[in-house]
Enzyme design. Sequence first.
Site, PDB file in Angstrom:
ATOM      1  N   ILE A  23     -44.927  28.434  70.135  1.00  0.00           N
ATOM      2  CA  ILE A  23     -44.548  28.988  71.444  1.00  0.00           C
ATOM      3  C   ILE A  23     -43.109  28.655  71.826  1.00  0.00           C
ATOM      4  O   ILE A  23     -42.617  29.142  72.839  1.00  0.00           O
ATOM      5  CB  ILE A  23     -45.522  28.548  72.566  1.00  0.00           C
ATOM      6  CG1 ILE A  23     -45.636  27.023  72.652  1.00  0.00           C
ATOM      7  CG2 ILE A  23     -46.879  29.207  72.371  1.00  0.00           C
ATOM      8  CD1 ILE A  23     -46.503  26.527  73.823  1.00  0.00           C
ATOM      9  N   GLY A  24     -42.438  27.834  71.032  1.00  0.00           N
ATOM     10  CA  GLY A  24     -41.044  27.513  71.328  1.00  0.00           C
ATOM     11  C   GLY A  24     -40.483  26.545  70.308  1.00  0.00           C
ATOM     12  O   GLY A  24     -41.218  25.965  69.513  1.00  0.00           O
ATOM     13  N   GLY A  26     -36.816  23.789  69.574  1.00  0.00           N
ATOM     14  CA  GLY A  26     -35.558  23.206  70.011  1.00  0.00           C
ATOM     15  C   GLY A  26     -34.932  22.436  68.875  1.00  0.00           C
ATOM     16  O   GLY A  26     -35.352  22.558  67.719  1.00  0.00           O
ATOM     17  N   MET A  28     -34.988  19.228  68.179  1.00  0.00           N
ATOM     18  CA  MET A  28     -35.766  18.133  67.595  1.00  0.00           C
ATOM     19  C   MET A  28     -37.135  18.552  67.090  1.00  0.00           C
ATOM     20  O   MET A  28     -37.787  17.789  66.383  1.00  0.00           O
ATOM     21  CB  MET A  28     -35.940  17.004  68.604  1.00  0.00           C
ATOM     22  CG  MET A  28     -34.668  16.245  68.881  1.00  0.00           C
ATOM     23  SD  MET A  28     -34.927  14.823  69.946  1.00  0.00           S
ATOM     24  CE  MET A  28     -35.770  13.698  68.843  1.00  0.00           C
ATOM     25  N   VAL A  31     -42.624  23.647  69.297  1.00  0.00           N
ATOM     26  CA  VAL A  31     -43.762  23.484  70.193  1.00  0.00           C
ATOM     27  C   VAL A  31     -44.788  24.564  69.859  1.00  0.00           C
ATOM     28  O   VAL A  31     -44.452  25.745  69.722  1.00  0.00           O
ATOM     29  CB  VAL A  31     -43.345  23.573  71.675  1.00  0.00           C
ATOM     30  CG1 VAL A  31     -44.556  23.404  72.582  1.00  0.00           C
ATOM     31  CG2 VAL A  31     -42.278  22.526  71.995  1.00  0.00           C
ATOM     32  N   LYS A  46     -45.830  19.322  70.427  1.00  0.00           N
ATOM     33  CA  LYS A  46     -44.452  19.302  69.946  1.00  0.00           C
ATOM     34  C   LYS A  46     -44.431  18.559  68.612  1.00  0.00           C
ATOM     35  O   LYS A  46     -44.864  17.417  68.521  1.00  0.00           O
ATOM     36  CB  LYS A  46     -43.537  18.605  70.953  1.00  0.00           C
ATOM     37  CG  LYS A  46     -42.072  18.642  70.579  1.00  0.00           C
ATOM     38  CD  LYS A  46     -41.239  18.044  71.705  1.00  0.00           C
ATOM     39  CE  LYS A  46     -39.768  18.182  71.471  1.00  0.00           C
ATOM     40  NZ  LYS A  46     -38.994  17.647  72.611  1.00  0.00           N
ATOM     41  N   ASP A 145     -30.914  15.115  80.167  1.00  0.00           N
ATOM     42  CA  ASP A 145     -30.761  16.406  79.493  1.00  0.00           C
ATOM     43  C   ASP A 145     -31.288  17.536  80.369  1.00  0.00           C
ATOM     44  O   ASP A 145     -31.990  18.421  79.899  1.00  0.00           O
ATOM     45  CB  ASP A 145     -31.477  16.388  78.140  1.00  0.00           C
ATOM     46  CG  ASP A 145     -31.042  17.514  77.215  1.00  0.00           C
ATOM     47  OD1 ASP A 145     -29.942  18.074  77.421  1.00  0.00           O
ATOM     48  OD2 ASP A 145     -31.797  17.834  76.277  1.00  0.00           O
TER      49      ASP A 145
END
Length: 177
Positions: A23-24, A26, A28, A31, A46, A145
């Site tokens: 679903i996503g 980044g 690092m 997810v 994650k 962040d």
Amino acid sequence: MPAEAPAPTELQTLSKYRVIREIGHGSMGTVHLGHDPFIDRPVAIKVAHPAPGSSEADQDLFRRMFFNEAQAAGMLKHPNITAIFDAGVDRGVYYIVMEYVHGGRTLENYCRPDNLLPVDEAIKVFYKCALALDYAHKKGVVHRDIKPHNILVTEERDVKLTDFGIAVMHGDPGDNT
């Protein structure tokens, strides 16, 4: 020597959790939408992505930063901070299990000129972010962040801060506050 970790696209389970779909992603990790069979609820999982070919020292630092998110966010219980449920390692895969924010889209989606939030809605979103950050700071956690990509907004304009991966907690060696 640990067994080779499965590729993120090959994951079907992590520990007790069923992995459904990505679903996503980044810098690092990735997810995934997952399912917790014991509580019968959707979860976000994650999965860490250490840099291939990095030194053991770099991988150790990466693991510590990754699990820092679970520790920092896991100690925070606030309606505008994504809840952390679990963290661990399964077959060499490092993961964090957190609250799945149904219908959540990053604030980044509302930063385009053709899809801006109305001013009154934007103010409500930022106010909820400020409440969450104030709470975190009072608990000794500094996010470090905050950006549109790390703020989830639902269709009902509920707000959840996420990604505490580089947060510092008072008493941390990297804490200069």
